[in-house]
Motif scaffolding. Structure first.
Motif, PDB file in Angstrom:
ATOM      1  N   PHE A  48       0.902  -0.894  -0.230  1.00 14.46           N
ATOM      2  CA  PHE A  48       0.101  -0.136  -0.051  1.00 14.46           C
ATOM      3  C   PHE A  48       0.991   1.430   0.157  1.00 14.46           C
ATOM      4  N   THR A  49       0.735   2.199  -0.527  1.00 15.71           N
ATOM      5  CA  THR A  49       1.688   3.342  -1.121  1.00 15.71           C
ATOM      6  C   THR A  49       0.762   4.677  -0.115  1.00 15.71           C
ATOM      7  N   LEU A  50       1.262   5.343  -0.085  1.00  9.29           N
ATOM      8  CA  LEU A  50       1.016   6.921  -0.080  1.00  9.29           C
ATOM      9  C   LEU A  50       1.682   8.023  -0.457  1.00  9.29           C
ATOM     10  N   ARG A  78      13.889  -0.318  -6.888  1.00  9.77           N
ATOM     11  CA  ARG A  78      12.510  -0.229  -6.918  1.00  9.77           C
ATOM     12  C   ARG A  78      12.058  -1.366  -7.454  1.00  9.77           C
ATOM     13  N   SER A  79      12.572  -2.710  -8.161  1.00  8.98           N
ATOM     14  CA  SER A  79      12.014  -3.626  -8.618  1.00  8.98           C
ATOM     15  C   SER A  79      12.037  -4.402  -8.073  1.00  8.98           C
ATOM     16  N   GLN A 102       5.271   8.893  -8.486  1.00  8.06           N
ATOM     17  CA  GLN A 102       3.649   8.792  -8.518  1.00  8.06           C
ATOM     18  C   GLN A 102       4.158   7.624  -8.846  1.00  8.06           C
ATOM     19  N   GLY A 103       5.549   7.681  -9.707  1.00  8.47           N
ATOM     20  CA  GLY A 103       6.770   6.248 -10.872  1.00  8.47           C
ATOM     21  C   GLY A 103       6.318   5.247 -10.206  1.00  8.47           C
ATOM     22  N   GLU A 104       6.905   5.769  -8.585  1.00  7.52           N
ATOM     23  CA  GLU A 104       7.437   4.653  -7.830  1.00  7.52           C
ATOM     24  C   GLU A 104       6.045   4.348  -7.361  1.00  7.52           C
ATOM     25  N   ALA A 105       4.903   5.272  -7.123  1.00  2.00           N
ATOM     26  CA  ALA A 105       3.510   4.129  -6.635  1.00  2.00           C
ATOM     27  C   ALA A 105       2.909   3.571  -7.470  1.00  2.00           C
ATOM     28  N   LEU A 106       3.139   4.210  -8.774  1.00  2.00           N
ATOM     29  CA  LEU A 106       2.432   3.172  -9.699  1.00  2.00           C
ATOM     30  C   LEU A 106       3.043   1.635 -10.126  1.00  2.00           C
ATOM     31  N   ALA A 107       4.209   1.609 -10.312  1.00  2.00           N
ATOM     32  CA  ALA A 107       5.275   0.370 -10.285  1.00  2.00           C
ATOM     33  C   ALA A 107       5.532  -0.594  -8.942  1.00  2.00           C
ATOM     34  N   VAL A 125      -8.695   5.928  -3.261  1.00  2.00           N
ATOM     35  CA  VAL A 125      -7.694   5.179  -3.383  1.00  2.00           C
ATOM     36  C   VAL A 125      -8.293   4.205  -3.987  1.00  2.00           C
ATOM     37  N   GLY A 126      -7.280   3.392  -4.529  1.00  2.00           N
ATOM     38  CA  GLY A 126      -7.738   3.211  -5.516  1.00  2.00           C
ATOM     39  C   GLY A 126      -6.244   1.774  -6.098  1.00  2.00           C
ATOM     40  N   SER A 127      -6.606   0.954  -6.993  1.00  2.00           N
ATOM     41  CA  SER A 127      -5.746   0.435  -7.684  1.00  2.00           C
ATOM     42  C   SER A 127      -4.384   1.566  -8.379  1.00  2.00           C
ATOM     43  N   PRO A 128      -3.326   1.129  -8.562  1.00  2.00           N
ATOM     44  CA  PRO A 128      -2.708   1.874 -10.312  1.00  2.00           C
ATOM     45  C   PRO A 128      -3.262   2.473 -11.256  1.00  2.00           C
ATOM     46  N   ARG A 129      -4.200   1.356 -11.406  1.00  2.00           N
ATOM     47  CA  ARG A 129      -5.248   1.089 -12.937  1.00  2.00           C
ATOM     48  C   ARG A 129      -5.909   2.537 -12.761  1.00  2.00           C
TER      49      ARG A 129
END
Lengths: 405, 550
Positions: free
Chosen positions: A71-73, A221-222, A242-247, A263-267
């Protein structure tokens, strides 16, 4: 298999990280049983008297992390994401709200319950990694087992377990080095190893990638995601990137000035942002302000460049009625551009002048001017668009969203 | 060259003197060399006693000041103790108080006849006598707290709190976190500060002299002064200079350790995160008890001695504070002090010496430090390092060396204020050059390089770029030297003659020779006001620089 609810019996034994047994499950036979985190109505305000100690406040923040998930803030600096994390860690006392780790309430303003940091089942990787420079790598990793919550007399056992985790994170050869001799990436892994050796119910990561250079950041990150999945530990991650959060994330919460916007999934966040802020913060977005003229099967918005038809499915949490001011949100890669000039430009089609163009290799980015609005478009390189020339821009209603002002 | 002359010649003169077979004659008038002086002092059983005293004195005051400074620095820098900002400035307030004034104030509160603290302890059945070795230890420890605090507090403040947070998140309790994480991390800095403190304690003269001489408890520094200016009798120059050499050796060894520790401490440098902001350790229920403890220290350690001094200065003769005594309050002592015929010339002399010294030191240290930073000439670095050598020279020893040197040298400075300026400049050069060097290092060479690429001459760069940038440091250095020159006792005592003296020497004479405590108190308070003012200015300009850097 034990379930998270019978934690009364042998509370942590099932969270032990044994030696590598099976790479596929990462040696965790019940990784999905880790307890989640629940934060309810969390509020923390700082007064001017707090001076240097003051952080960004948070205002009635609520979210829940399913066990085992990431979960990412995410939010700009000063949005309260770090304060939220520090409240979960027990390093900051909230003014109000309730925090539960698994089945345990660790903070509740209602009952006055407040479990101290050292008694919460946490692992923390702070922004600077907090690697103790006066200890060797192995001593850093072993600290939780020798002096922490899981303190035991079994020197050999704790060393073996620390070495196991170091090995799994690829640090076994550095065990006897001074912690300060490690590179940035190695320090991060050591911090992670130490946090995992706390056998946490929740792993807290506070911008762990922000001190690294761009290349290393992508690689780590990966790596971080792999380790998280391998150990199956519930993770709360804080970042402004935001890139980190999405990935990385299973779920993302976008924060803005102390509140959670969405709040939601990256997609979901990328494709169906619920607010102009979320749209702009996660990825790039063209936001055209306008007024809703009809709602129902399809929403039509009157903007300064004409009527635009939008997707009728409501984005979460937004209501709209005719007459409401709103933004039409279109991602740059959803804007289609042609150099042909149809005789009858229909709704959703406007003429625009190319103000600038950047060739990016696999695509090109155009800045287009139509009337008084600027539109960013990312289009294939075969689209002919000379700077100063005229093009036709089409907004696909499927990918146009109406978000509240 | 001039700097080398100022720094090195006194040391050479001292070693030279110690090898002269002399007792009562000036060393330069005797021919031949011998180790007779060393044989004499090492065969005298007194050296054992003095060494033991010095050891107890130094170790005791170091231990006490460490406990006080570390405890307060931790509480004031890393916890949510209420009012910690204000308390911090109170802890530092006696920073520039002359040791002489401080010791006299403690005599007033701690003497057995009418000192309020001593009387209070006596009523509890504790026999407390300030004129003793432990009295010296306590007073020196409290006196040293500000400088110790200044060395330790920044280290504790800089220590990334995330290191402590992580330890807490692993489940380690507060005591474990302190023992395993916080204390080991500040250990090198504390060790280095302790070495420096040892050097300072060895050379502090006023406190052991004022508290030790009445019952003949000697440490090295007071013994040297006693050998040179005995209460009655002839000075023993040979003894003084060979004790000086012994003391010099001890302090140089200490400083070597200090430098090594400082170098090792670099390994412990912790990289702080970008979004780093100090978070505070929460004291919860302990907040107010600990606050009371610190307030108690401030009241007993600082406020009470000064209050006693104010009281004494208003009394016709020494007596414990009481209601009846209130009727006797008058400003007579101030009138008496101001009416002394020697006061005006002494004040003029003191101010002149202090201003000249401060200005000269600032100019010299700026030149040395900028030469080092810009690598202006070969050996600039060595020049800076050689000033550290003087740091190891205790003030009494330095005073002795300079006295010998200029009694012999064909320069007519003895008996004028110039010898004070020369001696004080030598004395304060090391500390001041460090202050200046640190400030210049922070400016960074690219700022001046940009200017020189733009075609500015070296003078223009200094005047337009460097000096304005480090102005707070320059002001601070100047104020620091000024305040300390005013308060300097041992050197001034050795160099003063009937016609040229300083205010602190006058206080010393009023107190030690005339035993007129009320008048000494009145004069002390006047000096105290000036030095407190300096501290205030010092702190405010220090804050200004801190905000500018952020």
């Amino acid at each position: 298999m034990m379930s998270a609810t019978d934690s009364s019996h042998s509370p942590r034994s099932h969270r032990d990280y044994p030696a590598r047994t099976d790479a596929a499950t990462g040696g965790l036979d019940d990784g999905k049983l880790a307890s989640g985190l629940r934060v309810q109505q969390l509020t923390k305000a700082y007064s001017p008297f707090d001076g240097d100690a003051a952080g960004a406040g948070v205002d009635t923040v609520s979210f829940e992390i399913p066990s085992g998930s990431f979960f990412t803030l995410v939010g700009p600096s000063g949005c309260g994401k770090t304060t939220t994390l520090r409240c979960v860690a027990g390093l900051v006392d909230p003014d109000a709200g309730e925090i539960s780790i698994g089945d345990t309430v660790v903070f509740s303003s209602r009952t006055g319950h407040n479990v101290s940091t050292e008694q919460r089942a946490l692992g923390l990787v702070p922004q600077s990694y907090g690697i103790w420079p006066h200890m060797k790598v192995i001593d850093n990793a072993e600290f939780p087992l020798r002096h922490g919550r899981l303190k035991s007399r079994d020197r050999a056992g704790s060393r073996r377990r620390a070495m196991d985790v170091l090995e799994r994170l690829g640090l076994e050869e550095l065990a006897d080095k001074w912690a300060t001799d490690l590179s940035g990436g190695q320090q991060q892994r050591l911090a992670l190893a130490r946090a995992l050796l706390c056998q946490p119910e929740i792993l807290l990561l506070d911008e762990p990638l922000s001190n690294l250079d761009a290349k290393l950041r992508t690689r780590l990150r990966s790596e971080l995601k792999t380790f998280q999945q391998e150990f199956g530990v519930t993770t709360l991650y804080v970042t402004h990137d935001q890139g980190e959060a999405l990935a990385l994330s299973d779920h993302i919460a976008v924060m803005n000035s102390g509140r959670i916007e969405q709040v939601g999934s990256p997609r979901e966040l990328y494709e169906r942002p619920a607010s102009a802020f979320a749209a702009n913060f996660i990825g790039n977005a063209n936001l055209l302000s306008g007024t809703i003229t009809s709602s129902g099967d399809s929403v039509v918005v009157q903007t300064s460049i004409g009527m635009l038809r939008c997707d009728a499915r409501p984005a979460s949490g937004s209501t709209r009625a005719v007459g409401d001011a709103c933004f039409v949100c279109i991602r740059p890669e959803r804007v289609s551009v042609t150099d042909t000039h149809p005789a009858d430009p229909g709704a959703g089609t406007v003429r625009a002048r190319v103000e600038s163009s950047e060739y990016l290799g696999h695509t090109q980015q155009l800045i287009l001017v139509a009337g008084d609005v600027r539109i960013t478009a990312v289009v294939p390189t075969d689209v002919q668009a000379a700077v100063g020339g005229e093009v036709t821009v089409t907004f696909d209603p499927q990918h146009s969203l109406c978000v509240p002002e | 060259m001039l700097v080398a002359l100022i720094i090195l010649t006194p040391i050479i003169a001292l070693i030279y003197s110690s090898l002269k077979p002399t007792t009562t004659e000036l060393p330069f008038q005797v021919s031949g060399f011998s180790f007779a002086n060393f044989v004499a002092i090492f065969s005298n059983p007194q050296i054992l006693e003095v060494t033991a005293n010095t050891l107890i004195y130094v170790v005791g005051s170091l231990a006490l000041t460490l406990v006080l400074s570390l405890g307060m620095a931790y509480l004031l820098e890393r916890t949510d103790l209420p009012g910690r900002r204000v308390l911090g400035s109170f802890v530092l307030a006696p920073m520039a108080t002359p040791a002489t004034v401080f010791a006299i104030a403690w005599v007033l509160v701690g003497n057995r006849v009418n000192g309020p603290v001593s009387l209070a302890l006596q009523s509890l059945g504790i026999n407390f006598n300030i004129y003793s070795l432990y009295g010296m230890v306590i007073v020196t420890a409290i006196f040293s707290v500000p400088s110790m605090y200044l060395m330790i507090a920044p280290q504790l403040a800089q220590l990334n709190t995330e290191l402590e947070d992580v330890a807490a998140s692993t489940g380690a309790r507060w005591a474990t976190r302190m023992r395993r994480v916080v204390l080991p991390l500040v250990a090198p800095a504390t060790g280095a500060a302790s070495m420096l403190m040892v050097v300072i304690a060895i050379e502090i003269f006023a406190i052991p002299a004022i508290l030790g001489l009445p019952n003949r408890t000697f440490v090295f520094s007071s013994l040297i002064q006693e050998a040179l200016q005995p209460a009655g009798g002839v000075p023993n120059y040979g003894k003084a200079s060979s004790y000086g050499v012994v003391l010099l050796v001890i302090t140089v060894v200490m400083l070597t350790f200090y430098n090594r520790l400082l170098r090792n401490s670099n390994r412990y440098q912790v990289v702080t995160g970008k979004g780093y902001r100090p978070a505070l350790v929460r004291l919860s229920v302990w907040r107010y008890p600990l606050l009371a403890l610190i307030l108690g220290y401030l009241v007993i350690g600082i406020l009470l001695p000064i209050a006693s001094m104010v009281w004494a200065s208003l009394m016709p003769f020494m007596q414990a504070p009481s209601v009846e005594a209130f009727r006797l309050i008058s400003l007579d002592n101030y009138a008496k002090v101001l009416g002394m015929p020697t006061l005006i010339p002494t004040v003029i002399n003191t101010v002149l010496v202090s201003v000249l010294t401060a200005t000269l030191v600032v100019a010299l240290t700026y030149w040395i430090a900028s030469s080092v930073v810009n690598n202006r000439f070969r050996g600039a670095r060595r020049l800076l390092d050689s000033t550290t050598l003087v740091y190891g020279v205790p003030a009494v020893v330095l005073g002795t060396a300079i006295l010998f040197l200029y009694l012999w040298a064909p320069l007519p400075v003895y008996g004028t204020f110039w010898i004070f300026v020369i001696a004080f400049t030598t004395r304060f050069l090391p500390r001041a050059s460090r202050m200046m060097h640190t400030a210049l290092l922070q400016v960074g060479s690219d700022l001046s390089e940009v200017a020189s690429v733009a075609g500015a001459s070296r003078t223009t760069i200094a005047w337009r770029i460097t000096v304005p940038l480090i102005r707070p440091a320059i002001i601070r250095t100047w104020l620091w030297v000024f305040a300390h020159a005013i308060g300097e006792l041992p050197i001034a005592l050795l160099l003063s003659t009937g016609s040229v003296s300083t205010v602190v020497v006058m206080i010393w004479q009023l107190f030690e020779q005339n035993a007129s405590y009320p008048e000494a108190s009145a004069l002390s308070l006047m000096v105290l006001v000036v030095t407190l003012l300096m501290t205030l200015l010092l702190n405010s300009s220090a804050t200004r620089q801190r905000t500018a850097r952020r």
